[in-house]
Design a protein around this motif. Structure first.
Motif, PDB file in Angstrom:
ATOM      1  N   THR A   1      -3.868 -11.970  -5.103  1.00 44.13           N
ATOM      2  CA  THR A   1      -3.291 -13.221  -4.584  1.00 44.13           C
ATOM      3  C   THR A   1      -2.245 -12.882  -4.768  1.00 44.13           C
ATOM      4  O   THR A   1      -1.147 -12.934  -5.805  1.00 44.13           O
ATOM      5  CB  THR A   1      -4.623 -14.196  -4.015  1.00 44.13           C
TER       6      THR A   1
ATOM      7  N   VAL B   1      -4.629  -2.529  -2.310  1.00 43.36           N
ATOM      8  CA  VAL B   1      -4.753  -3.898  -2.366  1.00 43.36           C
ATOM      9  C   VAL B   1      -4.271  -4.603  -3.213  1.00 43.36           C
ATOM     10  O   VAL B   1      -5.173  -3.909  -4.653  1.00 43.36           O
ATOM     11  CB  VAL B   1      -5.918  -4.646  -1.479  1.00 43.36           C
TER      12      VAL B   1
ATOM     13  N   ASP C   1       0.115  -9.803   4.390  1.00 46.63           N
ATOM     14  CA  ASP C   1      -1.297  -9.766   4.342  1.00 46.63           C
ATOM     15  C   ASP C   1      -1.649 -10.497   5.990  1.00 46.63           C
ATOM     16  O   ASP C   1      -3.553 -10.862   5.857  1.00 46.63           O
ATOM     17  CB  ASP C   1      -1.619 -11.628   3.499  1.00 46.63           C
TER      18      ASP C   1
ATOM     19  N   LYS D   1      -6.805  -5.438   5.230  1.00 47.28           N
ATOM     20  CA  LYS D   1      -6.773  -4.344   3.698  1.00 47.28           C
ATOM     21  C   LYS D   1      -7.515  -3.001   3.933  1.00 47.28           C
ATOM     22  O   LYS D   1      -6.677  -2.032   3.460  1.00 47.28           O
ATOM     23  CB  LYS D   1      -7.811  -5.532   2.552  1.00 47.28           C
ATOM     24  N   SER D   2      -7.953  -3.023   5.569  1.00 43.63           N
ATOM     25  CA  SER D   2      -8.491  -1.484   5.473  1.00 43.63           C
ATOM     26  C   SER D   2      -7.063  -1.364   6.140  1.00 43.63           C
ATOM     27  O   SER D   2      -7.533   0.448   6.321  1.00 43.63           O
ATOM     28  CB  SER D   2      -9.898  -1.915   6.560  1.00 43.63           C
ATOM     29  N   TYR D   3      -6.383  -1.374   6.011  1.00 46.61           N
ATOM     30  CA  TYR D   3      -4.914  -0.628   7.223  1.00 46.61           C
ATOM     31  C   TYR D   3      -4.125  -0.525   5.741  1.00 46.61           C
ATOM     32  O   TYR D   3      -2.531   0.936   6.477  1.00 46.61           O
ATOM     33  CB  TYR D   3      -4.716  -1.370   8.050  1.00 46.61           C
TER      34      TYR D   3
ATOM     35  N   ASP E   1      -7.325 -10.531   4.855  1.00 47.88           N
ATOM     36  CA  ASP E   1      -8.955 -10.616   5.213  1.00 47.88           C
ATOM     37  C   ASP E   1      -8.947  -8.635   4.798  1.00 47.88           C
ATOM     38  O   ASP E   1      -7.536  -7.555   4.872  1.00 47.88           O
ATOM     39  CB  ASP E   1      -8.260 -10.395   6.996  1.00 47.88           C
ATOM     40  N   ASP E   2     -10.262  -9.112   5.117  1.00 46.47           N
ATOM     41  CA  ASP E   2     -10.671  -7.189   5.039  1.00 46.47           C
ATOM     42  C   ASP E   2     -10.096  -6.461   5.694  1.00 46.47           C
ATOM     43  O   ASP E   2     -10.160  -5.082   5.410  1.00 46.47           O
ATOM     44  CB  ASP E   2     -12.345  -7.264   5.017  1.00 46.47           C
ATOM     45  N   SER E   3     -10.034  -6.505   7.671  1.00 45.33           N
ATOM     46  CA  SER E   3      -9.952  -6.395   8.559  1.00 45.33           C
ATOM     47  C   SER E   3      -7.998  -5.637   7.927  1.00 45.33           C
ATOM     48  O   SER E   3      -7.579  -5.282   8.507  1.00 45.33           O
ATOM     49  CB  SER E   3      -9.644  -7.042   9.569  1.00 45.33           C
TER      50      SER E   3
ATOM     51  N   GLY F   1      -4.210  -9.316  -2.248  1.00 42.87           N
ATOM     52  CA  GLY F   1      -5.684 -10.370  -2.531  1.00 42.87           C
ATOM     53  C   GLY F   1      -5.778 -11.069  -1.704  1.00 42.87           C
ATOM     54  O   GLY F   1      -7.649 -11.405  -0.957  1.00 42.87           O
ATOM     55  N   ASN F   2      -5.444 -11.893  -0.660  1.00 44.37           N
ATOM     56  CA  ASN F   2      -5.421 -12.618   0.182  1.00 44.37           C
ATOM     57  C   ASN F   2      -5.452 -12.437   1.448  1.00 44.37           C
ATOM     58  O   ASN F   2      -5.704 -13.589   2.674  1.00 44.37           O
ATOM     59  CB  ASN F   2      -4.924 -14.196  -0.507  1.00 44.37           C
TER      60      ASN F   2
END
Length: 261
Positions: free
Chosen positions: A246, A243, A212, A237-239, A233-235, A230-231
């Motif tokens: 949480t 997803v 995470d 998740k992009s890798y 950061d979007d940055s 799920g918890n």
């Protein structure tokens, strides 16, 4: 072919700041299910050995990638370790003390923290870090250090620590908590994972990782399938390729049940 699944701890298996101090029963059952089918399960964490509580140590993981990949164990065998050069540690410690920065030096079994660092001790208490392998009396010449964490009190200390990122070091900085983790750029969770896969002779495509945080980005983008919480950061998740939910909603178990198993 056997699979290997790597798990971050904070924000993935547990969430101490939000009351989840142990792996939940559903997640434990899912991880056990992986092992029962002949797969391997590993912890991959920024934490040193001293920060692992008895529940984690006694769970039955097949090994540990510790201190962001600078110390790696398969079962009881250390397959890789690389400490920070002693002269660098001494220079950093001198600067920390001059700037009144509380710090902890993370070693192989023990981690070293001065007894008078009450604020830093309190900080670790909030994460339910065990005291068994924290040592206040030590000789800097005689200990090997794999990662350093600091607690910052003012802008001067923050500016100094932010200046430490270079060809040798990377860091994670939590502005809200004032915490700072400094680790070697030559090692990462990803590099530790690759050493485990090589040791076990398991292909990359059969590897999975859950994470995470910023220090999970390399492993999420390196393994066959990186799964962000799920918890996250979007940055982060992009890798990831997937997803999940949480940590509070047993995201690890959900993905193991429906995808990996």
């Amino acid at each position: 072919m056997n699979k290997v699944v790597f798990f971050d701890i904070d924000g993935t298996l547990i969430d101490c700041l939000n009351g989840i101090t142990d792996i939940t029963p559903r997640v434990k059952k899912a991880i056990r299910g992986l092992q029962e089918k002949g797969n391997y399960v590993f912890i991959a964490t920024g934490r040193p050995y001293a920060f692992l509580n008895e529940d984690l140590l006694n769970f039955g993981f097949d090994g540990f990638v510790l201190t962001n990949g600078s110390y790696v164990k398969v079962a009881d065998k250390c397959i890789y370790k690389e400490s920070i050069k002693k002269e660098i540690v001494k220079e950093l410690v001198g600067n920390f003390e001059e700037l009144n920065i509380e710090y902890i030096l993370q070693g192989e079994t023990y981690s070293y923290i001065k007894d008078e660092y009450k604020k830093l001790h309190s900080y670790y208490d909030s994460f339910s870090i065990p005291k068994k392998h924290l040592e206040g009396n030590y000789n800097l010449e005689e200990v090997d250090i794999y990662k350093i964490e600091m607690l910052l009190n003012d802008k001067k200390g923050i500016d100094y620590c932010l200046s430490l990122e270079d060809d040798n070091f990377d860091y994670v900085h939590n502005v809200e908590l004032g915490s700072f983790e400094l680790y070697s750029k030559t090692n990462s969770k990803a590099s530790g994972i690759l050493k485990v896969l090589n040791f076990l002779n398991i292909p990359l495509e059969n590897s999975y990782a859950f994470g995470d945080g910023k220090n999970d980005i390399e492993m999420l983008s390196t393994v066959g399938c990186g799964i962000a919480m799920g918890n996250a950061d979007d940055s982060v998740k992009s890798y990831a390729k997937k997803v999940t939910d949480t940590v509070q909603n047993d995201g690890v178990a959900l993905e193991i049940e429906k995808f990996i198993i």
